[in-house]
Design a protein around this motif. Structure first.
Motif, PDB file in Angstrom:
ATOM      1  N   MET A 134       1.309  -1.177  -0.016  1.00 42.08           N
ATOM      2  CA  MET A 134       0.535  -0.346  -0.246  1.00 42.08           C
ATOM      3  C   MET A 134       1.133   1.340   0.217  1.00 42.08           C
ATOM      4  O   MET A 134       1.776   1.396   0.646  1.00 42.08           O
ATOM      5  CB  MET A 134      -1.072  -0.016   1.175  1.00 42.08           C
ATOM      6  N   GLU A 161      -1.978   6.552  -2.041  1.00 44.53           N
ATOM      7  CA  GLU A 161      -3.134   6.324  -2.196  1.00 44.53           C
ATOM      8  C   GLU A 161      -3.501   6.324  -0.752  1.00 44.53           C
ATOM      9  O   GLU A 161      -4.628   6.470  -1.262  1.00 44.53           O
ATOM     10  CB  GLU A 161      -2.885   4.779  -2.304  1.00 44.53           C
ATOM     11  N   ASN A 162      -2.975   6.491   0.259  1.00 49.42           N
ATOM     12  CA  ASN A 162      -3.912   6.093   1.879  1.00 49.42           C
ATOM     13  C   ASN A 162      -3.592   7.753   2.219  1.00 49.42           C
ATOM     14  O   ASN A 162      -3.717   8.005   2.935  1.00 49.42           O
ATOM     15  CB  ASN A 162      -2.745   5.091   2.685  1.00 49.42           C
ATOM     16  N   LYS A 163      -4.101   9.204   1.716  1.00 44.13           N
ATOM     17  CA  LYS A 163      -4.258  10.231   1.805  1.00 44.13           C
ATOM     18  C   LYS A 163      -4.482  10.881   3.121  1.00 44.13           C
ATOM     19  O   LYS A 163      -6.664  10.135   2.781  1.00 44.13           O
ATOM     20  CB  LYS A 163      -4.391  10.529   0.549  1.00 44.13           C
ATOM     21  N   ASN A 164      -4.682  11.324   3.953  1.00 42.63           N
ATOM     22  CA  ASN A 164      -4.804  11.466   5.203  1.00 42.63           C
ATOM     23  C   ASN A 164      -4.648  13.312   4.915  1.00 42.63           C
ATOM     24  O   ASN A 164      -4.337  13.268   5.697  1.00 42.63           O
ATOM     25  CB  ASN A 164      -5.000  11.756   6.148  1.00 42.63           C
ATOM     26  N   PHE A 167      -6.561  15.797   6.353  1.00 31.62           N
ATOM     27  CA  PHE A 167      -6.865  15.602   7.651  1.00 31.62           C
ATOM     28  C   PHE A 167      -5.584  16.482   8.346  1.00 31.62           C
ATOM     29  O   PHE A 167      -4.756  17.493   8.771  1.00 31.62           O
ATOM     30  CB  PHE A 167      -7.934  15.391   8.406  1.00 31.62           C
ATOM     31  N   GLU A 168      -5.192  14.945   8.059  1.00 29.71           N
ATOM     32  CA  GLU A 168      -3.019  14.679   8.887  1.00 29.71           C
ATOM     33  C   GLU A 168      -2.112  15.384   8.329  1.00 29.71           C
ATOM     34  O   GLU A 168      -1.912  16.082   8.654  1.00 29.71           O
ATOM     35  CB  GLU A 168      -3.681  13.777   9.021  1.00 29.71           C
ATOM     36  N   LYS A 173      -0.373  18.708  10.040  1.00 30.48           N
ATOM     37  CA  LYS A 173       1.154  18.591  10.321  1.00 30.48           C
ATOM     38  C   LYS A 173       2.141  19.695   9.482  1.00 30.48           C
ATOM     39  O   LYS A 173       3.080  20.028  10.338  1.00 30.48           O
ATOM     40  CB  LYS A 173       1.613  17.573   9.161  1.00 30.48           C
TER      41      LYS A 173
END
Lengths: 78, 406
Positions: free
Chosen positions: A1, A5-8, A10-11, A15
């Motif tokens: 993974m 692709e695992n885009k956050n 908000f985080e 940051k």
């Protein structure tokens, strides 16, 4: 993974905001650069606060059909 | 031998079947499980044994569904059932209706055995544990859709952080097949690639109820997961294998939800502090720069150029003075020139010539400078310095030594 692709968002925003606050606090950037960062920081803060303002939790349930294909439907508490 | 009855294989098998099946109805057999196999048809096949003997055993799918735990090799159990004979193979087996672990101690031992095995394999290693995301926005939850656990978690998440999205994978959390469903759910959520954290768990229950979370297949799925997993099984006092493998153990499902997300007010406060820090940093930065500029203005290094500037301005002054001077000179020169010019022009004034005795002859208002241009028998004006007279041209006499003007 892959991380992309695992885009956050908000985080990432939070940051980035944290990094901007650190940079501005250290005061080691040029005035022009710090003004840019300040503007970006204010924009990110606004976006994050908007996200946090969401009132209702979204709950979906994941099921698979006979072909093993995923389906997401609204979850109703029983 | 003539009087003796000869039986076919089928006859004798049928008789044995009758004796065995009717002779041992509803018996309880104690033994240790080995060669355990869950067939894809859903039936269980295994061997029950003790020091001196062994017996094949089977449990049909319809009864498997009522099992609260998964029998494993080495587990001592008491099985309730009947003896059945399978005629085509001439074999007999224990047809189990129910299987119970030989007391809780037996399950405990199975638990310890698996724990030891997985621990030795490194499934509990701290080094393998993934850090939980600080601000997760998408949560996967693997639990029963009808239990108290999901209700509790939804309520905690709604209160703390309603901005998150929850994706529930509804699974059986107890009984045979539960472990497989839980493991598959974890794999499925990993396949989606869109989640920040997964909570796997269920509410409280007996050791048998919680057994699915003590199974190897679940432990391995948790270990395999690329997404961080919080294990939340039963109550505070219950420890399961999944707790040891997971990246974080929560004492209860509610606690898992609290550990997963920060309270929104905490984040709002954090962002406000960020904004405040940014503003004051900017103010500091601007005022410190203003001070720097002011200091510079009064500093030697800044004043040196000013000295230079003064020098420059002095020379500019000098230049200006010189310029003014030259301009004055120029004007004076020009003035002088004009005067001499005007004197010269004055000297050209014909009126002054007339005073010396010369006259101007005009005909038709124009001065006539040559006798040839003068028209005979016409009037002409003779202009003196003090008046004029009108005359008539009688005759023109040319000087022969004057060449015709071009």
């Amino acid at each position: 993974m892959s991380k992309k692709e695992n885009k956050n968002n908000f985080e990432n925003s939070l940051k980035r905001l944290e990094a901007i606050v650190d940079s501005l606090e250290q005061g080691e950037v040029s005035l022009e650069e710090s003004l840019k960062m300040f503007e970006e920081g204010i924009r990110l803060s606004k976006e994050c606060l908007e996200t946090l303002g969401k009132a209702e939790l979204t709950v979906k349930q994941l099921t698979k059909d006979l072909n093993g294909k995923f389906q997401q439907t609204e979850f109703e508490e029983q | 031998m003539e009087n003796e009855k000869i039986l076919s294989v089928s006859d004798i098998t049928r008789q044995i079947k009758g004796v065995l099946e009717l002779g041992f109805p509803n018996i309880l057999v104690q033994g240790e499980i080995s060669n355990f196999k869950l067939h894809s048809s859903g039936h269980l096949y295994f061997t029950l044994k003790d020091e001196g003997a062994q017996i094949s055993a089977v449990m049909w799918r319809s009864r498997v569904n009522q099992l609260l735990f998964r029998p494993t090799d080495g587990m001592k159990v008491i099985a309730r059932g009947n003896i059945s004979v399978y005629e085509p193979r001439g074999s007999y087996q224990l047809d189990c209706i129910q299987i119970q672990p030989l007391g809780v101690g037996e399950l405990q031992q199975a638990f310890e055995r698996l724990k030891k095995k997985l621990s030795e394999e490194g499934l509990f290693d701290e080094g393998h544990k993934k850090p939980l995301p600080e601000f997760p926005m998408r949560l996967g939850i693997v639990t029963s859709p009808t239990g108290a656990a999901i209700r509790d978690m939804i309520s905690v998440l709604s209160r703390r952080m309603p901005a998150v999205e929850v994706l529930l994978v509804p699974v059986k959390v107890q009984g045979i097949g539960a472990a497989e469903e839980i493991a598959e759910a974890i794999d499925d959520l990993n396949e989606l690639k869109s989640l920040d954290v997964i909570i796997v768990g269920r509410g409280g229950g007996s050791l048998e109820d919680l057994w699915a979370f003590n199974e190897e297949i679940v432990a391995r799925a948790i270990f395999r997961s690329k997404i961080p997993i919080i294990s939340a099984v039963g109550h505070e006092i219950d420890y399961s294998i999944s707790d040891f493998v997971a990246d974080l153990r929560a004492p209860t499902p509610s606690a898992a939800a609290e550990l997963a997300v920060k309270h929104k007010n905490e984040l709002i406060e954090l962002i406000r502090n960020f904004c405040y820090t940014m503003s004051s940093s900017m103010e500091n930065s601007i005022s410190s720069r203003r001070q720097t500029v002011e200091t510079l203005v009064h500093s030697y290094s800044f004043n040196r150029p000013q000295d230079l500037l003064r020098q420059r301005s002095q020379s500019v002054d000098e230049l200006m003075r010189r310029l003014e001077q030259s301009v004055t000179h120029y004007f004076q020169f020009t003035k002088h020139n004009l005067q001499s010019l005007s004197t010269r022009i004055e000297s050209l004034n014909p009126r002054l010539v007339l005073k010396r005795g010369y006259t101007i002859v005009k005909q038709h208002g124009k001065a006539v400078s040559s006798a040839r241009l003068l028209e005979e028998k016409q009037e002409a004006d003779i202009e003196f310095y003090d008046g004029r007279s009108i005359v008539k041209v009688e005759q023109k006499i040319f000087n022969t030594d004057v060449k015709k003007r071009k």
